[in-house]
Write a protein that holds these residues in place. Structure first.
Motif, PDB file in Angstrom:
ATOM      1  N   UNK A  49       0.857  -1.187   0.000  1.00  0.00           N
ATOM      2  CA  UNK A  49       0.000   0.000   0.000  1.00  0.00           C
ATOM      3  C   UNK A  49       0.892   1.236   0.000  1.00  0.00           C
ATOM      4  N   UNK A  50       0.894   1.916  -1.123  1.00  0.00           N
ATOM      5  CA  UNK A  50       1.650   3.167  -1.254  1.00  0.00           C
ATOM      6  C   UNK A  50       0.630   4.286  -1.077  1.00  0.00           C
ATOM      7  N   UNK A  51       0.850   5.139  -0.067  1.00  0.00           N
ATOM      8  CA  UNK A  51      -0.166   6.133   0.258  1.00  0.00           C
ATOM      9  C   UNK A  51       0.373   7.555   0.152  1.00  0.00           C
ATOM     10  N   UNK A  52      -0.036   8.227  -0.915  1.00  0.00           N
ATOM     11  CA  UNK A  52       0.201   9.665  -1.071  1.00  0.00           C
ATOM     12  C   UNK A  52       1.680  10.057  -0.916  1.00  0.00           C
ATOM     13  N   UNK A  53       2.563   9.353  -1.668  1.00  0.00           N
ATOM     14  CA  UNK A  53       3.993   9.679  -1.520  1.00  0.00           C
ATOM     15  C   UNK A  53       4.410  10.835  -2.440  1.00  0.00           C
ATOM     16  N   UNK A  61       3.382   7.337   3.019  1.00  0.00           N
ATOM     17  CA  UNK A  61       3.823   6.076   3.633  1.00  0.00           C
ATOM     18  C   UNK A  61       3.774   4.918   2.641  1.00  0.00           C
ATOM     19  N   UNK A  62       4.632   3.935   2.898  1.00  0.00           N
ATOM     20  CA  UNK A  62       4.656   2.706   2.094  1.00  0.00           C
ATOM     21  C   UNK A  62       4.555   1.539   3.060  1.00  0.00           C
ATOM     22  N   UNK A  63       3.533   0.708   2.874  1.00  0.00           N
ATOM     23  CA  UNK A  63       3.364  -0.464   3.748  1.00  0.00           C
ATOM     24  C   UNK A  63       3.454  -1.728   2.918  1.00  0.00           C
ATOM     25  N   UNK A  64       4.225  -2.691   3.417  1.00  0.00           N
ATOM     26  CA  UNK A  64       4.349  -3.999   2.772  1.00  0.00           C
ATOM     27  C   UNK A  64       3.895  -5.046   3.783  1.00  0.00           C
ATOM     28  N   UNK A  65       2.863  -5.790   3.431  1.00  0.00           N
ATOM     29  CA  UNK A  65       2.256  -6.784   4.337  1.00  0.00           C
ATOM     30  C   UNK A  65       2.001  -6.167   5.720  1.00  0.00           C
ATOM     31  N   UNK A  66       1.386  -4.972   5.700  1.00  0.00           N
ATOM     32  CA  UNK A  66       0.997  -4.240   6.914  1.00  0.00           C
ATOM     33  C   UNK A  66       2.153  -3.700   7.751  1.00  0.00           C
ATOM     34  N   UNK A  67       3.389  -3.843   7.264  1.00  0.00           N
ATOM     35  CA  UNK A  67       4.524  -3.243   7.989  1.00  0.00           C
ATOM     36  C   UNK A  67       4.919  -1.964   7.277  1.00  0.00           C
ATOM     37  N   UNK A  68       5.153  -0.916   8.051  1.00  0.00           N
ATOM     38  CA  UNK A  68       5.564   0.357   7.462  1.00  0.00           C
ATOM     39  C   UNK A  68       7.031   0.254   7.041  1.00  0.00           C
ATOM     40  N   UNK A  69       7.286   0.339   5.714  1.00  0.00           N
ATOM     41  CA  UNK A  69       8.683   0.226   5.249  1.00  0.00           C
ATOM     42  C   UNK A  69       9.194   1.570   4.706  1.00  0.00           C
ATOM     43  N   UNK A  70       8.470   2.655   5.002  1.00  0.00           N
ATOM     44  CA  UNK A  70       8.889   3.974   4.525  1.00  0.00           C
ATOM     45  C   UNK A  70      10.275   4.291   5.081  1.00  0.00           C
ATOM     46  N   UNK A  71      11.227   4.501   4.189  1.00  0.00           N
ATOM     47  CA  UNK A  71      12.567   4.887   4.662  1.00  0.00           C
ATOM     48  C   UNK A  71      13.418   3.750   5.208  1.00  0.00           C
TER      49      UNK A  71
END
Length: 234
Positions: A3-7, A57-67
């Protein structure tokens, strides 16, 4: 799954990605299409941790991986095949593939995956002791994909896999992408060959100058007059 949200992403003062949101569900092939310089590769590089978004924010399998750093993201099961292939040209095919598994410790699993890669890419088996720099463009693309598969990704990012390849090879690469997906790997594909990409994708996004201008099922986009005019030669 992703889930890529408004980057928003900047290169210095240049605002390259402007508020993009993308969803990729487990098992899908999702494609980003758009002309050169639209921001497709920047989007992938940001997802895989090679660039950092300024906001969003970027989430992969519900984990925040932004940065999060790129090698940690690979360890979490998300791997990118970069544009231009980037194989280690002075190493053999076999050494390139083994490097793909460098974060893994399961010897039996690694040999099993090597066999799988050679099944998908028989040409790599024929050339396993050959130095990667002496392979053709198509073979290097196969090697780059095989190397990524050795990390056992759950999500594979492919950046322009057909670039610079002869039409027959493009067909072969796309068949392999479908096969990889059917054997359980979710795929986010960036591709200038919009027709081929939309043929195999479930969902698609059109990127223009850093913004998403259209989104929908691949079928909807294939039937869209704007997409036909701009990308399908309609």
């Amino acid at each position: 799954m992703l889930k890529v949200d408004n980057i928003n992403v900047f290169y210095g003062a240049i605002h390259a990605i402007k508020g993009i949101s993308i969803d990729v569900s487990d098992g899908e092939i999702v494609t980003l299409i758009g002309s050169n310089g639209a921001g497709k590769s920047t989007t992938l590089r940001t997802i895989s941790g090679l660039m950092k978004p300024k906001t969003g924010t970027i989430k992969f399998e519900d984990k925040d991986i932004t940065g999060v750093s790129a090698h940690k993201i690979v360890g979490m099961g998300l791997c990118q095949v970069p544009e231009g292939r980037h194989v280690f040209s002075n190493m053999t095919v076999m050494e390139n593939l083994q490097l793909g598994a460098y974060l893994r410790k399961d010897k039996a699993g690694i040999s099993q995956d090597l066999e799988e890669v050679f099944k998908k890419f028989p040409r790599l088996l024929e050339r396993k002791l050959q130095v990667a720099g002496t392979l053709s463009g198509g073979e290097q693309q196969m090697l780059a994909m095989g190397r990524a598969l050795m990390s056992r990704p759950r999500l594979l990012l492919l950046d322009e896999p057909s670039m610079g390849l002869a039409p027959l090879l493009v067909k072969e690469i796309f068949n392999i992408i479908k096969e990889i997906n059917e054997s359980g790997t979710t795929i986010l594909l960036v591709e200038q060959n919009a027709k081929m990409a939309l043929d195999i994708a479930d969902k698609a996004y059109v990127l223009e100058t850093g913004r998403i201008t259209l989104a929908g099922t691949a079928k909807e986009l294939q039937n869209s007059e704007a997409v036909q005019k701009a990308y399908l030669g309609g």
